[in-house]
Design an enzyme around this catalytic site. Sequence first.
Site, short mmCIF file in Angstrom:
data_model
loop_
_atom_site.label_atom_id
_atom_site.label_comp_id
_atom_site.label_asym_id
_atom_site.label_seq_id
_atom_site.Cartn_x
_atom_site.Cartn_y
_atom_site.Cartn_z
CG PHE A 1 -8.44 -1.20 -0.29
CD1 PHE A 1 -9.21 -0.45 0.58
CD2 PHE A 1 -7.50 -0.54 -1.07
CE1 PHE A 1 -9.05 0.93 0.69
CE2 PHE A 1 -7.33 0.84 -0.96
CZ PHE A 1 -8.11 1.57 -0.08
CG ASP B 1 -6.67 -3.10 -7.70
OD1 ASP B 1 -5.48 -2.71 -7.84
OD2 ASP B 1 -7.49 -2.52 -6.97
CE LYS C 1 -1.38 2.01 -2.76
NZ LYS C 1 -2.47 1.06 -2.63
#
Length: 401
Positions: free
Chosen positions: A140, A225, A254
């Site tokens: 993802f 990531d 985030k």
Amino acid sequence: MDSKYLIDVENIYGTGNYDPLDVVIERGKGIWVWDMEGNKYLDFLSAYSSVNMGHCHPRIVRALIDQAKKLTITSRAFRNNQWPLFAKEICDLTGHEMVMAMNSGAEAVESAIKAVRKWGYQEKGIPEDRAEVIVCSDNFHGRTITIVGFSSEELYKKNFGPYAPGFVTVPYGDLEAFREAITPNTAAFLVEPIQAEGGIIVPPAGYLKAAKSICEENNVLFVADEIQTGLGRTGKLFGCDHEEVKPDVLIIGKSLGGGCYAISSVLSSRKILGVFTPGTHGSTFGANPLACAVARESLRVLQEENIVENSAEQGEYLLKKLQNIKSKFIKEVRGKGLLIGIELKREAGGARRFCEALAEEGLLCKETHENVIRFAPPLIIKQKDLNWAFKRVKKVFKEID
Ligand SMILES: *Cc1c(COP(=O)(O)O)cnc(C)c1O
């Protein structure tokens, strides 16, 4: 105005690309949130790890307000006084030489892909338009067209084509498949240290380290990531730190914005990020002074309030407790730090009903894929609050059993 009214209005006017639990949150403080009716819940998701320091952290809110009163957006047509300091501080913290600041995680992933492709052409000598990036199954990395094009999840991808070429998928955790997928045109390997959205998939021990050395042998860039795993979530500053791997390119987002603002970053060496010369990339809001001031304070909070250590300590405590739950529905409990997944067996009837039952008990978490319940509380959580949560988890499993 009550929750029901707002749920109805949202369902009429908002697009239906989410399937939220029917809790309408009005207020948050630390690890707690309150709905419209004043019911209190423990946040066991942290906005997918955006709220690692807790909701409305007083220092971060203060930094946001102070900066908002002074200067917010300048665009990069001019310089501002926050971006250089953010850039230096994040490089000092991570040991990288350069940073590019963007807004969302997906934008940072896109920026990293642009960087490694350009590096591939200019430095590695890959023939024009032939660069390949190797990615993992069940990855993802966000929701843009390029990124969903190399997703293996039908739901994320179907009917959004045509997709961008240049991506090769190998099974996550499989070193042989990775080695075999490398060609002279391979620019980079893009990987998550733990696949969070994929279902809290922890790769075999040594995978990241071995993949990094395969990258080195083949002049392929290792791109991590760490948008969800980074900044303390897994009990170390970065997920890759568990195997002492320093990625060539590091992507974060985030919780970099301290739960108050959107900011993401790509970090790397001068050799790699130096490929960006004036005009080759950009973002109107990227590196705006408001985002940079908030991120600077978040990084200070991260370091001064022992957030990473707490994540390691409390994560280990919670994992052990959860692993001791006896239920015929649990297949496996796994994770690192405060990123924990409970994988349910097929006959459990899906993770969703467990999340709904937990919300009834005052514990907010979310299923990931069909069968995994994800627990990712703010990293400031204390043992007594984990005990509070654990009691509810145990109760729900007992009742559904
Ligand atoms: C959330 C996430 C992204 C995308 O970030 P957005 O801010 O939603 O675009 C990318 N990669 C990983 C690993 C993530 O968890």
